[in-house]
Design a protein around this motif. Structure first.
Motif, PDB file in Angstrom:
ATOM      1  N   ILE A  45     -46.915  -7.612 -38.031  1.00 41.89           N
ATOM      2  CA  ILE A  45     -46.822  -8.280 -36.558  1.00 41.89           C
ATOM      3  C   ILE A  45     -45.737  -8.109 -35.784  1.00 41.89           C
ATOM      4  O   ILE A  45     -45.470  -8.434 -34.772  1.00 41.89           O
ATOM      5  CB  ILE A  45     -47.121  -9.844 -36.485  1.00 41.89           C
ATOM      6  CG1 ILE A  45     -46.324 -10.654 -37.194  1.00 41.89           C
ATOM      7  CG2 ILE A  45     -48.812  -9.787 -37.094  1.00 41.89           C
ATOM      8  CD1 ILE A  45     -46.311 -12.162 -37.387  1.00 41.89           C
ATOM      9  N   GLY A  46     -44.329  -7.619 -36.406  1.00 42.78           N
ATOM     10  CA  GLY A  46     -43.180  -7.722 -35.726  1.00 42.78           C
ATOM     11  C   GLY A  46     -42.025  -7.141 -36.602  1.00 42.78           C
ATOM     12  O   GLY A  46     -42.126  -7.001 -37.759  1.00 42.78           O
ATOM     13  N   PRO A  60     -42.041  -8.331 -31.432  1.00 41.26           N
ATOM     14  CA  PRO A  60     -43.362  -8.174 -31.893  1.00 41.26           C
ATOM     15  C   PRO A  60     -43.833  -6.677 -31.761  1.00 41.26           C
ATOM     16  O   PRO A  60     -43.415  -6.004 -31.015  1.00 41.26           O
ATOM     17  CB  PRO A  60     -44.433  -8.950 -30.934  1.00 41.26           C
ATOM     18  CG  PRO A  60     -43.504  -9.104 -29.686  1.00 41.26           C
ATOM     19  CD  PRO A  60     -41.935  -9.188 -30.172  1.00 41.26           C
ATOM     20  N   ASP A 433     -47.961 -13.105 -29.362  1.00 43.95           N
ATOM     21  CA  ASP A 433     -48.210 -11.922 -30.352  1.00 43.95           C
ATOM     22  C   ASP A 433     -47.969 -12.407 -31.594  1.00 43.95           C
ATOM     23  O   ASP A 433     -48.327 -11.595 -32.563  1.00 43.95           O
ATOM     24  CB  ASP A 433     -47.100 -10.927 -29.868  1.00 43.95           C
ATOM     25  CG  ASP A 433     -47.387 -10.423 -28.613  1.00 43.95           C
ATOM     26  OD1 ASP A 433     -48.493 -10.189 -28.200  1.00 43.95           O
ATOM     27  OD2 ASP A 433     -46.387 -10.048 -27.750  1.00 43.95           O
ATOM     28  N   ARG A 434     -47.576 -13.647 -32.001  1.00 41.56           N
ATOM     29  CA  ARG A 434     -47.259 -13.783 -33.375  1.00 41.56           C
ATOM     30  C   ARG A 434     -48.498 -14.660 -34.170  1.00 41.56           C
ATOM     31  O   ARG A 434     -48.594 -15.048 -35.175  1.00 41.56           O
ATOM     32  CB  ARG A 434     -46.057 -14.720 -33.927  1.00 41.56           C
ATOM     33  CG  ARG A 434     -44.765 -14.025 -33.491  1.00 41.56           C
ATOM     34  CD  ARG A 434     -43.482 -14.711 -33.790  1.00 41.56           C
ATOM     35  NE  ARG A 434     -43.272 -14.912 -35.102  1.00 41.56           N
ATOM     36  CZ  ARG A 434     -42.342 -15.878 -35.622  1.00 41.56           C
ATOM     37  NH1 ARG A 434     -41.720 -16.303 -34.625  1.00 41.56           N
ATOM     38  NH2 ARG A 434     -42.217 -16.010 -36.694  1.00 41.56           N
TER      39      ARG A 434
END
Length: 435
Positions: A45-46, A60, A433-434
């Protein structure tokens, strides 16, 4: 991500430069964040990116436009909130490298040496492959890889238990490949990485560092981490690490231990290393004696400027300590013979190389007494615009020197290394975004 890689190994991302859309460097990749799920592969995810000021922030993958050899490109602004790992997240480099896993085909164990990431058709990055070496993780001091056993690339499902088997916190784990990925880091930056690890992983990484590297890292860690790591080491090894530390840092660390434990470690140290530490422990923490290092640059008055410059050029000297040479009568080890004065670096650079130090001494500034308070030391450094000052006993013998960085360590709050002060360059949706 047209033109960028769609497959990459995570360890190769460590230290990679991250650039914004204007081509300005944002920072460097320090880790890769994955989202654990019992129902499928680990979703990437990032990235954890270290930006100026040694702040680690989250970028992200939805804002990563290109992953290529030697660079990562992003779009939009970066949220500068300090990265904090969540319960369902795993750091691929810090937590999965060097794990000993059982192979699903029943052929034995293997050590994870790298992690293959792949961009799928839905434009999501996933952990899909493992580069493994048959056999258990290399253990012991470090960092050198023991290249034994067959290597191969397998699917994540090739590990017994799949994702859950790979991410189990109870698996044996070394730190050789993790340290190799961060080999270029300075001690302070590696300390930041280690501080963010779980206690179990922190001790595993510490055990894999050689004595000198671990000593450098300990000097940069918060006191709680220092005590935790030193207390977990075997007595002989703990003593060797203390011998590699600066005497003042070793004394500060020992002062945090129970007296009987500190005395036991001092007894295990070489006498030449233990004696200056014992002398420092005799002073109160917040006095010049407690703040000073007992190992400044000390030369005789007939030594030349050329000799002095050769001494301050040594790479192991801290910047503040390299700004002055303390000139004394023999003996030249603290406590020395009579202290004569200070030869400052700027003066050394302005005079002919063969000039004796005795001819260029600064004797106008009174040295500190070992009982001078922290406030008094701070005022003296500020009043004379100095970054270090000598500490002399009542008989005129040089005991050591106090530097500005040691003063700052005592003036700042005890948890200054853990500060969560936030500076934002906000981008809407970044935290989402997390989720």
């Amino acid at each position: 991500m047209t033109g960028s890689l769609t497959r990459v190994f995570a360890a190769r991302l460590a230290g990679t430069s991250v650039f914004d859309p204007q081509g300005d460097m944002v920072g460097r990749v320090r880790d890769v964040v994955g989202l654990l799920s019992p129902r499928g592969p680990i979703r990437v995810i990032g990235l954890v990116v270290e930006v100026p000021g040694r702040r680690r922030v989250f970028v992200p993958m939805t804002r990563v436009t290109s992953v290529d050899t030697g660079q990562v490109l992003t779009t939009g602004l970066v949220n500068m909130r300090r990265f904090e790992q969540r319960g369902t997240e795993t750091l691929l480099l810090a937590e999965l490298l060097d794990r000993t896993v059982e192979l699903a085909d029943g052929s034995g164990s293997a050590t994870v040496e790298d992690l293959g990431l792949e961009l799928n058709r839905a434009r999501d990055w996933r952990l899909t492959k493992l580069f493994v070496r048959r056999g258990e993780a290399a253990k012991g001091l470090s960092g050198r890889l023991r290249r034994r056993g067959e290597t191969m690339t397998i699917d994540v499902d090739g590990v017994a238990g799949g994702v859950l088997g790979l991410a189990s916190p109870d698996l044996d784990q070394g730190a050789t490949n993790l340290l190799a990925a961060f080999e270029e880091l300075k001690a302070a930056d590696l300390a930041e990485v280690i501080h963010e690890l779980t206690p179990k992983r922190r001790l595993e990484v510490a055990a894999a560092l050689d004595d000198e590297r671990l000593a450098d890292v300990l000097e940069e860690l918060p006191e709680d981490d220092q005590v935790e790591i030193l207390s977990a080491l075997a007595g002989d090894r703990a003593a060797h690490v203390l011998e590699e530390m600066q005497p003042d840092d070793a004394a500060d660390l020992l002062s945090e231990l129970p007296p009987e434990q500190a005395e036991r470690l001092l007894a295990l140290m070489e006498p030449d290393d233990a004696d200056p530490v014992r002398r420092l422990l005799a002073y109160d923490d917040y006095t010049a004696g407690g703040l000073m290092t007992s190992d400044p640059v000390v030369l005789a008055p007939d030594a030349t400027i050329a000799e002095a410059l050769a001494h301050v050029r040594r790479s192991e000297l801290s910047v503040p300590m390299a700004t002055a040479v303390y000139v004394c009568r023999p003996p030249l080890e603290t406590p020395t013979g009579r202290f004569l004065g200070t030869a400052h670096l700027q003066r050394l650079l302005r005079e002919p190389p063969q000039t004796p130090l005795g001819q260029i001494l600064d004797t106008d500034i009174d040295p500190l007494s070992p009982g001078e308070t922290l406030q008094g030391v701070t005022r003296q450094l500020a009043a004379y615009n100095l970054v270090s000052m000598p500490v002399v006993d009542e008989d005129g013998h040089l005991l050591g020197a106090v530097t500005a960085d040691d003063v700052l360590d005592h003036l700042l709050p005890e948890d200054w290394r853990d500060t969560t002060e936030e500076v934002f360059s906000r981008t809407p949706g970044t935290e989402a975004d997390r989720d």
